[in-house]
Scaffold this motif. Structure first.
Motif, PDB file in Angstrom:
ATOM      1  N   LEU A 280       7.064 -11.175  -3.512  1.00 43.97           N
ATOM      2  CA  LEU A 280       5.964 -11.865  -2.825  1.00 43.97           C
ATOM      3  C   LEU A 280       5.230 -10.873  -1.944  1.00 43.97           C
ATOM      4  O   LEU A 280       5.837 -10.014  -1.326  1.00 43.97           O
ATOM      5  CB  LEU A 280       6.508 -12.980  -1.922  1.00 43.97           C
ATOM      6  CG  LEU A 280       6.989 -14.259  -2.586  1.00 43.97           C
ATOM      7  CD1 LEU A 280       7.568 -15.178  -1.531  1.00 43.97           C
ATOM      8  CD2 LEU A 280       5.858 -14.956  -3.311  1.00 43.97           C
ATOM      9  N   THR A 281       3.921 -11.010  -1.885  1.00 46.85           N
ATOM     10  CA  THR A 281       3.135 -10.112  -1.031  1.00 46.85           C
ATOM     11  C   THR A 281       2.345 -10.930  -0.030  1.00 46.85           C
ATOM     12  O   THR A 281       2.083 -12.117  -0.237  1.00 46.85           O
ATOM     13  CB  THR A 281       2.163  -9.281  -1.869  1.00 46.85           C
ATOM     14  OG1 THR A 281       1.355 -10.168  -2.641  1.00 46.85           O
ATOM     15  CG2 THR A 281       2.894  -8.340  -2.792  1.00 46.85           C
ATOM     16  N   VAL A 282       1.986 -10.263   1.032  1.00 43.87           N
ATOM     17  CA  VAL A 282       1.124 -10.890   2.033  1.00 43.87           C
ATOM     18  C   VAL A 282      -0.315 -10.622   1.607  1.00 43.87           C
ATOM     19  O   VAL A 282      -0.763  -9.476   1.604  1.00 43.87           O
ATOM     20  CB  VAL A 282       1.395 -10.299   3.417  1.00 43.87           C
ATOM     21  CG1 VAL A 282       0.388 -10.791   4.424  1.00 43.87           C
ATOM     22  CG2 VAL A 282       2.808 -10.656   3.861  1.00 43.87           C
ATOM     23  N   ASP A 283      -1.008 -11.653   1.229  1.00 44.22           N
ATOM     24  CA  ASP A 283      -2.389 -11.480   0.741  1.00 44.22           C
ATOM     25  C   ASP A 283      -3.375 -11.545   1.899  1.00 44.22           C
ATOM     26  O   ASP A 283      -3.282 -12.433   2.753  1.00 44.22           O
ATOM     27  CB  ASP A 283      -2.718 -12.601  -0.249  1.00 44.22           C
ATOM     28  CG  ASP A 283      -2.495 -12.138  -1.677  1.00 44.22           C
ATOM     29  OD1 ASP A 283      -2.406 -12.987  -2.562  1.00 44.22           O
ATOM     30  OD2 ASP A 283      -2.399 -10.914  -1.883  1.00 44.22           O
TER      31      ASP A 283
ATOM     32  N   ARG B 293      10.533 -21.987  -3.369  1.00 43.34           N
ATOM     33  CA  ARG B 293       9.666 -21.997  -2.188  1.00 43.34           C
ATOM     34  C   ARG B 293       8.674 -20.845  -2.264  1.00 43.34           C
ATOM     35  O   ARG B 293       7.500 -20.995  -1.914  1.00 43.34           O
ATOM     36  CB  ARG B 293      10.538 -21.892  -0.935  1.00 43.34           C
ATOM     37  CG  ARG B 293       9.768 -21.858   0.365  1.00 43.34           C
ATOM     38  CD  ARG B 293       9.209 -23.191   0.757  1.00 43.34           C
ATOM     39  NE  ARG B 293       8.350 -23.055   1.928  1.00 43.34           N
ATOM     40  CZ  ARG B 293       7.075 -23.461   1.968  1.00 43.34           C
ATOM     41  NH1 ARG B 293       6.518 -24.039   0.920  1.00 43.34           N
ATOM     42  NH2 ARG B 293       6.355 -23.324   3.065  1.00 43.34           N
ATOM     43  N   GLY B 294       9.153 -19.721  -2.771  1.00 41.79           N
ATOM     44  CA  GLY B 294       8.282 -18.560  -2.927  1.00 41.79           C
ATOM     45  C   GLY B 294       7.151 -18.834  -3.911  1.00 41.79           C
ATOM     46  O   GLY B 294       5.994 -18.488  -3.662  1.00 41.79           O
ATOM     47  N   ASP B 295       7.476 -19.502  -5.002  1.00 40.51           N
ATOM     48  CA  ASP B 295       6.447 -19.848  -5.991  1.00 40.51           C
ATOM     49  C   ASP B 295       5.407 -20.774  -5.376  1.00 40.51           C
ATOM     50  O   ASP B 295       4.206 -20.656  -5.622  1.00 40.51           O
ATOM     51  CB  ASP B 295       7.082 -20.550  -7.198  1.00 40.51           C
ATOM     52  CG  ASP B 295       7.900 -19.591  -8.035  1.00 40.51           C
ATOM     53  OD1 ASP B 295       8.751 -20.052  -8.821  1.00 40.51           O
ATOM     54  OD2 ASP B 295       7.685 -18.363  -7.893  1.00 40.51           O
TER      55      ASP B 295
ATOM     56  N   LEU C 205       9.965 -16.231   5.001  1.00 38.67           N
ATOM     57  CA  LEU C 205      10.824 -16.508   3.846  1.00 38.67           C
ATOM     58  C   LEU C 205      11.605 -15.267   3.440  1.00 38.67           C
ATOM     59  O   LEU C 205      12.804 -15.317   3.153  1.00 38.67           O
ATOM     60  CB  LEU C 205       9.971 -16.994   2.677  1.00 38.67           C
ATOM     61  CG  LEU C 205      10.726 -17.414   1.417  1.00 38.67           C
ATOM     62  CD1 LEU C 205      11.528 -18.662   1.665  1.00 38.67           C
ATOM     63  CD2 LEU C 205       9.764 -17.645   0.259  1.00 38.67           C
ATOM     64  N   LYS C 206      10.907 -14.150   3.426  1.00 39.37           N
ATOM     65  CA  LYS C 206      11.571 -12.900   3.036  1.00 39.37           C
ATOM     66  C   LYS C 206      12.663 -12.535   4.046  1.00 39.37           C
ATOM     67  O   LYS C 206      13.774 -12.136   3.666  1.00 39.37           O
ATOM     68  CB  LYS C 206      10.551 -11.773   2.956  1.00 39.37           C
ATOM     69  CG  LYS C 206       9.641 -11.864   1.746  1.00 39.37           C
ATOM     70  CD  LYS C 206       8.603 -10.760   1.801  1.00 39.37           C
ATOM     71  CE  LYS C 206       8.162 -10.353   0.438  1.00 39.37           C
ATOM     72  NZ  LYS C 206       7.318  -9.186   0.436  1.00 39.37           N
ATOM     73  N   THR C 207      12.348 -12.704   5.313  1.00 40.77           N
ATOM     74  CA  THR C 207      13.350 -12.398   6.335  1.00 40.77           C
ATOM     75  C   THR C 207      14.554 -13.319   6.196  1.00 40.77           C
ATOM     76  O   THR C 207      15.703 -12.869   6.250  1.00 40.77           O
ATOM     77  CB  THR C 207      12.739 -12.558   7.737  1.00 40.77           C
ATOM     78  OG1 THR C 207      11.530 -11.811   7.800  1.00 40.77           O
ATOM     79  CG2 THR C 207      13.678 -12.078   8.812  1.00 40.77           C
TER      80      THR C 207
ATOM     81  N   GLN D 108       9.378  -5.758 -11.287  1.00 38.32           N
ATOM     82  CA  GLN D 108       8.711  -6.474 -12.360  1.00 38.32           C
ATOM     83  C   GLN D 108       9.169  -7.915 -12.317  1.00 38.32           C
ATOM     84  O   GLN D 108      10.346  -8.191 -12.325  1.00 38.32           O
ATOM     85  CB  GLN D 108       9.123  -5.874 -13.706  1.00 38.32           C
ATOM     86  CG  GLN D 108       8.710  -4.438 -13.898  1.00 38.32           C
ATOM     87  CD  GLN D 108       7.237  -4.304 -14.139  1.00 38.32           C
ATOM     88  OE1 GLN D 108       6.582  -5.239 -14.559  1.00 38.32           O
ATOM     89  NE2 GLN D 108       6.680  -3.144 -13.822  1.00 38.32           N
ATOM     90  N   ALA D 109       8.209  -8.831 -12.316  1.00 38.85           N
ATOM     91  CA  ALA D 109       8.603 -10.233 -12.227  1.00 38.85           C
ATOM     92  C   ALA D 109       9.329 -10.664 -13.491  1.00 38.85           C
ATOM     93  O   ALA D 109      10.177 -11.518 -13.473  1.00 38.85           O
ATOM     94  CB  ALA D 109       7.354 -11.098 -12.028  1.00 38.85           C
TER      95      ALA D 109
END
Lengths: 118, 499
Positions: free
Chosen positions: B487-490, B382-384, B438-440, B108-109
């Motif tokens: 974050l998801t890959v859209d 950066r994620g935002d 970024l996630k990695t 949950q964010a």
């Protein structure tokens, strides 16, 4: 569900959910139809095979139902912490052994692609 | 019972066919029994009932009997409602089950799961120290207390020297009292001396200090400068330095001068007088002192204003105070706890050089940890940013697609819209790659941080503030990781029908 510890966690979640439903209906924060839907959707999640599945299912369930958020915080958080720690330990070992590629693979394994949108 | 049967049994009326938003009610005055809970469902007049009420009494009884799944089934079932829209219900439910492409970490964010732990967590050294303190409590250890042996030697030397070479006759201390286990009291140790002796000594010191200060500093020799610095110190600091010097000699077995032995015993005697005899007061003092040292340590570390020697000195002192605290907590008197800690100190003094070398590496590790923490904290921003770019790219692609459908195939406008859609999709693809990267990166940074934390803990046996610092840094990093994890890959499903 072979793991007795997991079974115990699920039973505890069930108990807490029942308590939450009863309290919310009693306090008129939820009507009986909503209670039925909540119970029905939770039952549809069963059975749960492992902790990872529990984390995923409970997470999605809590997104749909506000009443389940506290359950996710209470039961999902320790599991997520445990998974994170395991992953970090594994990556740490790889980094210490100089196997950066392996560490990256472990990292990528935890960053799988998101859902496809229309 | 299979899952299908559970579905069939559990599905009741759909929400559309069920009771309205208000509470389902009945005109009767029957209220469900909650099995002694003392409360009942409130009845709203005017609402209508489409089926029997949920019997929460039975639900509670079933749950208490251990059949929680059956209790949930009782809530979920509505026997008179039938199995309406069963398939739809099942489909609806199954649509919420995880699809293979969902991210493995669900978060949950607005509900961060990881909270930084409170500082002040006592590290592993406390347990080891506790064990060490407990191990020292046997009568044999107290009997073998090296301080006692030194005291005995001092006693024997004084007794032999009395009256033979013009030295001051001193009282021979009484034989070791088993009740005190050989630990000297102030009366036993301090030689009989008139009260004026201390004052005279202080006057002499002050006079000497004035003389040295009156002279031109350039005319003073190195020894005189040193002497002046010593004279300027407050009595407490002087005493502590002298005590440390004598203890060091004693630990190395070099304390052979009877005068020095007497002086050490005297200092310990004075120390015994200064120790608060009330355990609670002493524990409060110790805890306060540990907290002060903690804050000092953390402040200096944060400023980068601390040498490895300082680190060792501060952490040693904290550990000693903590050991004394634990000794009193385990039931020993303040005096006993202190004497046991002194024994441990003497055994640890030989490893000091090794500790300083290790502290140099620890200092470097802590600075690296701080850098990594800063790097981790930048990642959510950066994620935002990437999320916003993703949303924009998707929007542009959708707009271009809609535009292309408005025009006839093959026309210039159509081709232009097609090109714009392709560009937007390409941009989205690049952003997706950056999201994965970024996630990695976040995981790799966190793993590196984890490695260094483990190393620091192992080397320093952290307690108090340093442990709190590590916990906090780890907590912040985990929070950043969780945020990035959401974050998801859209992707956009490409529709070729327009072209």
């Amino acid at each position: 569900m072979a793991d007795p510890a997991l079974q115990q966690i699920v039973e505890n979640i069930e108990g807490d959910l029942i308590d939450a439903i009863v309290k919310n209906v009693d306090a008129q924060r939820m009507n009986e139809a909503q209670a039925r839907t909540l119970a029905r959707e939770f039952l549809a999640l069963l059975p749960i095979e492992d902790k990872h599945q529990l984390l995923e299912k409970l997470g999605k369930f809590s997104k749909l139902h506000v009443e389940a958020k506290s359950l996710f915080l209470k039961y999902g958080a320790p599991i997520e912490d445990e998974e994170r720690k395991q992953k970090l330990d594994l990556m740490s070992q790889h980094i210490q052994n100089g196997q950066i590629e392996h560490a990256l693979n472990v990292a990528k394994g935890g960053t799988s692609n998101g859902s496809g949108n229309n | 019972m299979s899952r299908k049967e559970v579905h069939q049994m559990a599905v009741g009326t759909t929400e559309s066919g069920g009771p309205g938003p208000g509470v389902a009610t009945t005109e009767s005055s029957v209220k469900p029994d909650f099995g002694g809970a003392g409360s009942a469902l409130k009845i709203d007049a005017g609402a209508t009932l489409s089926g029997p009420r949920i019997d929460f009494g039975a639900v509670k009884a079933t749950a208490e009997a251990g059949n929680r799944v059956d209790a949930l089934k009782l809530i979920a079932s509505n026997p008179t409602g039938g199995l309406e829209n069963n398939q739809q219900g099942a489909a609806d439910t199954s649509s919420t089950v995880s699809s293979p492409e969902e991210p493995t970490v669900v978060q949950q964010a607005d509900a961060p799961l990881v909270e930084a732990t409170e500082p002040g967590v006592v590290g592993e050294a406390t347990q080891a120290t506790k064990d060490a303190v407990a191990a020292q409590t046997s009568q044999e250890n107290l009997k073998d207390n090296p301080f006692v042996a030194a005291q005995d030697r001092a006693d024997a030397t004084l007794a032999n020297a009395h009256g033979t070479d013009g030295t001051q006759k001193v009282e021979v201390p009484a034989p070791r009292d088993p009740a005190t286990d050989g630990r000297p009291t102030a009366e036993q140790v301090v030689p009989t001396q008139d009260a004026g002796g201390d004052i005279a000594e202080q006057d002499a010191r002050n006079a000497r200090k004035r003389d040295l200060e009156a002279r031109n500093p350039r005319d003073l020799s190195v020894d005189e400068i040193r002497e002046l610095n010593t004279l300027r110190q407050d009595p407490e600091t002087r005493r502590n330095e002298r005590l440390a010097e004598l203890e060091s000699k004693w630990a190395k077995g070099e304390l052979t001068d009877p005068k020095e032995q007497t002086e050490l015993a005297q200092l310990y005697g004075n120390e015994a007088e200064n120790i608060q005899s009330n355990p609670e007061d002493r524990m409060d003092t110790l805890q306060r002192r540990v907290n002060e040292l903690d804050n000092d340590l953390m402040q200096k570390l944060a400023e980068g204003n601390m040498s490895p020697e300082d680190i060792v000195k501060l952490t040693d002192e904290m550990q000693q105070l903590q050991a004394e605290f634990d000794g009193i907590k385990n039931g020993f008197s303040p005096e006993d706890a202190r004497s046991m800690v002194q024994e441990i100190i003497s055994k640890q003094s030989k490893g000091r050089e090794r500790k300083i070398a290790a502290a140099e590496k620890v200092q470097a590790d802590i600075q690296k940890l701080m850098q990594l923490e800063l790097e981790m904290l930048k990642l959510p921003k950066r994620g935002d940013q990437l999320k916003e770019e993703q949303a924009k790219a998707k929007k542009d692609a959708a707009a271009a697609h809609a535009e292309s459908k408005r025009h006839k195939r093959g026309t210039q406008e159509h081709m232009q819209a097609y090109q714009e859609e392709l560009n937007a999709l390409s941009r989205l693809n690049n952003i997706n790659v950056q999201v994965v990267q970024l996630k990695t990166d976040a995981w790799m940074l966190r793993a590196e941080q984890h490695n260094i934390e483990s190393r620091v803990r192992l080397k320093t046996g952290v307690t108090g503030g340093l442990s709190g610092f590590l916990e906090r840094a780890g907590g912040m990093a985990d929070l950043a990781l969780t945020t990035i994890g959401s974050l998801t890959v859209d992707t956009v499903k490409y529709d070729f029908s327009a072209y």
